[in-house]
Design a protein around this motif. Sequence first.
Motif, PDB file in Angstrom:
ATOM      1  N   ALA A 169       0.578  -1.681  -0.093  1.00  0.00           N
ATOM      2  CA  ALA A 169      -0.047  -0.016  -0.052  1.00  0.00           C
ATOM      3  C   ALA A 169       1.018   0.990   0.096  1.00  0.00           C
TER       4      ALA A 169
ATOM      5  N   PRO B  24     -12.934   8.529  -5.006  1.00  0.00           N
ATOM      6  CA  PRO B  24     -12.742   7.355  -5.744  1.00  0.00           C
ATOM      7  C   PRO B  24     -13.353   7.246  -6.750  1.00  0.00           C
TER       8      PRO B  24
ATOM      9  N   VAL C   1      -5.436   4.460   1.721  1.00  0.00           N
ATOM     10  CA  VAL C   1      -6.097   3.437   0.983  1.00  0.00           C
ATOM     11  C   VAL C   1      -5.644   1.789   1.817  1.00  0.00           C
TER      12      VAL C   1
ATOM     13  N   ILE D  44     -10.167   2.371  -0.586  1.00  0.00           N
ATOM     14  CA  ILE D  44     -10.705   3.393  -0.570  1.00  0.00           C
ATOM     15  C   ILE D  44     -11.483   4.368   0.041  1.00  0.00           C
TER      16      ILE D  44
ATOM     17  N   LEU E  71      -4.233   0.273 -10.389  1.00  0.00           N
ATOM     18  CA  LEU E  71      -4.757   1.213  -9.687  1.00  0.00           C
ATOM     19  C   LEU E  71      -4.771   2.738 -10.412  1.00  0.00           C
TER      20      LEU E  71
ATOM     21  N   ARG F 218      -2.179  -1.245   4.843  1.00  0.00           N
ATOM     22  CA  ARG F 218      -3.135   0.211   4.906  1.00  0.00           C
ATOM     23  C   ARG F 218      -1.688   1.582   4.990  1.00  0.00           C
TER      24      ARG F 218
ATOM     25  N   ILE G  33      -9.642  -4.235  -2.325  1.00  0.00           N
ATOM     26  CA  ILE G  33      -9.109  -3.021  -2.242  1.00  0.00           C
ATOM     27  C   ILE G  33     -10.111  -1.872  -1.384  1.00  0.00           C
TER      28      ILE G  33
END
Length: 171
Positions: free
Chosen positions: A38, A93, A73, A68, A154, A83, A66
Motif C-alpha cells: 500500500a 474514488p 488506501v 479506498i 490502480l 494500509r 482494495i
Amino acid sequence: MDFEAPVDAWYVWIGVAVVSVTLVGFVLGLPSQPPPDATKAVNTIDRVAGATQESAAIYTHDAAEIRIDTRRVAMRNDGGTTRESVAFGSLTPVKAVENATMREAFDRIVHGQRPESVIAEYSFNTTALLSKAERTRKRIDTNGVAWRRTDGELVVRRIEIDGTSLVLIDA
C-alpha cells in the motif's frame, strides 16, 4: 553411562513424528505470498496529487481486494493487509460515485479522456460535476467504504475544473 537412544526404540519414532507434524503445520500456516504494498500505491497517488499540473499514473499491484476512502488506501490478499494514508489532497474514488451516469463520466476522465470533452458529451455543467465529487467525498467520510475486488491496477489522475483540483482514483 550411555545416553544414546536406540534407533528402533518406539519413543524415538514418536518424537520424530511429533516434530515432523509440527514443522509441516508451521510451513502450511505461512502465507503463500507477501502482502500488497500500500505504501507504493500511496506514493504513486501522492506523486500525482502533489503535481502542479494535470497528471496521471497507473500502479500495478497484487492485491485481491482494495478499500479506498478520501485519505487512505487499504489493500489485502492471502499474504495479509496493508494500509497507508495519502499526504496530498482528498481522493475521489470513482467506483464510489452513486449516480451511474456521473460514475461513467468520472471513469472516462480518470482513464484518460479530456474532462472538457466528457462534460460536453454528457451535457453536464462543471458545477454539477464538482458538486457530485464533493458529495461523494462527504458520504465516504461519513459512512466509510467497503472492501471490493480489484483487477490489479490502480489508476489515479489529477485534473483541474474551473480552478478546482480533483484527484480521481479507480482500482
